[in-house]
Enzyme design. Structure first.
Site, PDB file in Angstrom:
ATOM      1  N   GLU A  43       0.767  -1.149  -0.149  1.00 50.01           N
ATOM      2  CA  GLU A  43       0.008   0.108  -0.014  1.00 50.01           C
ATOM      3  C   GLU A  43       0.942   1.325  -0.084  1.00 50.01           C
ATOM      4  O   GLU A  43       1.820   1.482   0.817  1.00 50.01           O
ATOM      5  CB  GLU A  43      -0.856  -0.200   1.307  1.00 50.01           C
ATOM      6  CG  GLU A  43      -1.537   1.268   1.655  1.00 50.01           C
ATOM      7  CD  GLU A  43      -1.670   1.248   3.211  1.00 50.01           C
ATOM      8  OE1 GLU A  43      -2.156   2.385   3.590  1.00 50.01           O
ATOM      9  OE2 GLU A  43      -2.145   0.347   3.640  1.00 50.01           O
ATOM     10  N   THR A  72      -4.459   5.452   3.145  1.00 51.00           N
ATOM     11  CA  THR A  72      -5.060   6.798   3.443  1.00 51.00           C
ATOM     12  C   THR A  72      -6.124   7.432   2.512  1.00 51.00           C
ATOM     13  O   THR A  72      -5.811   8.652   2.225  1.00 51.00           O
ATOM     14  CB  THR A  72      -3.731   7.694   3.916  1.00 51.00           C
ATOM     15  OG1 THR A  72      -2.678   6.924   4.526  1.00 51.00           O
ATOM     16  CG2 THR A  72      -4.522   8.790   4.833  1.00 51.00           C
ATOM     17  N   LYS A 131      -9.541  -2.897   8.544  1.00 49.70           N
ATOM     18  CA  LYS A 131      -8.405  -2.715   8.951  1.00 49.70           C
ATOM     19  C   LYS A 131      -8.514  -2.245  10.232  1.00 49.70           C
ATOM     20  O   LYS A 131      -9.246  -1.088  10.672  1.00 49.70           O
ATOM     21  CB  LYS A 131      -7.852  -1.243   8.128  1.00 49.70           C
ATOM     22  CG  LYS A 131      -6.616  -0.607   8.892  1.00 49.70           C
ATOM     23  CD  LYS A 131      -6.484   0.749   8.085  1.00 49.70           C
ATOM     24  CE  LYS A 131      -5.296   1.519   8.372  1.00 49.70           C
ATOM     25  NZ  LYS A 131      -4.962   2.710   7.360  1.00 49.70           N
TER      26      LYS A 131
END
Length: 210
Positions: A43, A72, A131
């Protein structure tokens, strides 16, 4: 990448590397080093410098099948720009519009949650995996507590996860762990010292070889 593919990759690789840095060239080099060393689920955080361009360059270098995502991802626009840059999946810090938009774009999502209410909301929005963020010092107990009412939900703890903590999370039922600083260090800022050793420590968690 389809949602089942991301879930299968999380199950198999066990480690999602998180690259966030102040030097775009160093961030790209870090992504390529991770992938070439076998940590190939990566990521690139949009909070890093010129992150979308890093994703574009990494995608060009690694090809269309690379397991490369954007992290993000806060807004619907973030999700759209990540898809345009070549991200194969998105990672959000919470349950925002970015989850639904990512799914509408055909991207699997690792959605950030911390509470049972957020778990329910993320699952309802179609998140592929959740997550657990910020996992923090009490993350192991939180994972166990959430898995009681949600035993079939794939959780990925993120936040200060070193190699020893990663093993504890995986033993407690996490499908994978997300790891930034304890793996990447300052490599994405231009200082790769110790990166190979840290890669080796986390690489051993994978269930399969590339």
């Amino acid at each position: 990448m389809h949602p089942p593919d991301l879930l299968a990759a999380l199950h198999a690789r066990r480690v999602l590397a998180i690259v966030r840095g102040s030097d775009p060239d160093a961030a790209l080099a870090t992504v390529l080093a991770l992938v070439s060393s076998g940590i190939d689920l990566v990521e690139v955080s949009l909070s890093g410098a010129d992150a979308l361009r890093v994703i574009e360059r990494a995608r060009a270098a690694l090809g269309p099948t690379a397991r490369l995502g954007a992290g993000t991802v806060l807004t619907a626009d973030d999700a759209r720009r990540a898809a345009e840059a070549g991200a194969a999946f998105t990672v959000t810090p919470g349950v925002t519009d970015a989850v639904a938009v990512s799914r509408a774009l055909g991207l699997p999502v690792l959605a950030g949650v911390l509470t049972p209410t957020e778990v329910v909301a993320a699952v309802a929005e179609g998140a592929t995996a959740l997550k657990l963020f910020p996992a923090g010092p009490g993350g192991l107990e939180l994972l166990r507590a959430l898995r009681a009412p949600f035993p079939d939900v794939p959780f990925v703890p993120v936040g200060g996860v070193d190699a020893a903590a990663a093993r504890r999370y995986l033993a407690a039922g996490a499908v994978a762990v997300g790891v930034g600083g304890p793996l990447v260090g300052r490599a994405a800022d231009g200082d790769p010292c110790g990166l190979d050793e840290r890669i080796a420590a986390f690489r051993s968690l994978s269930k399969e070889t590339p």
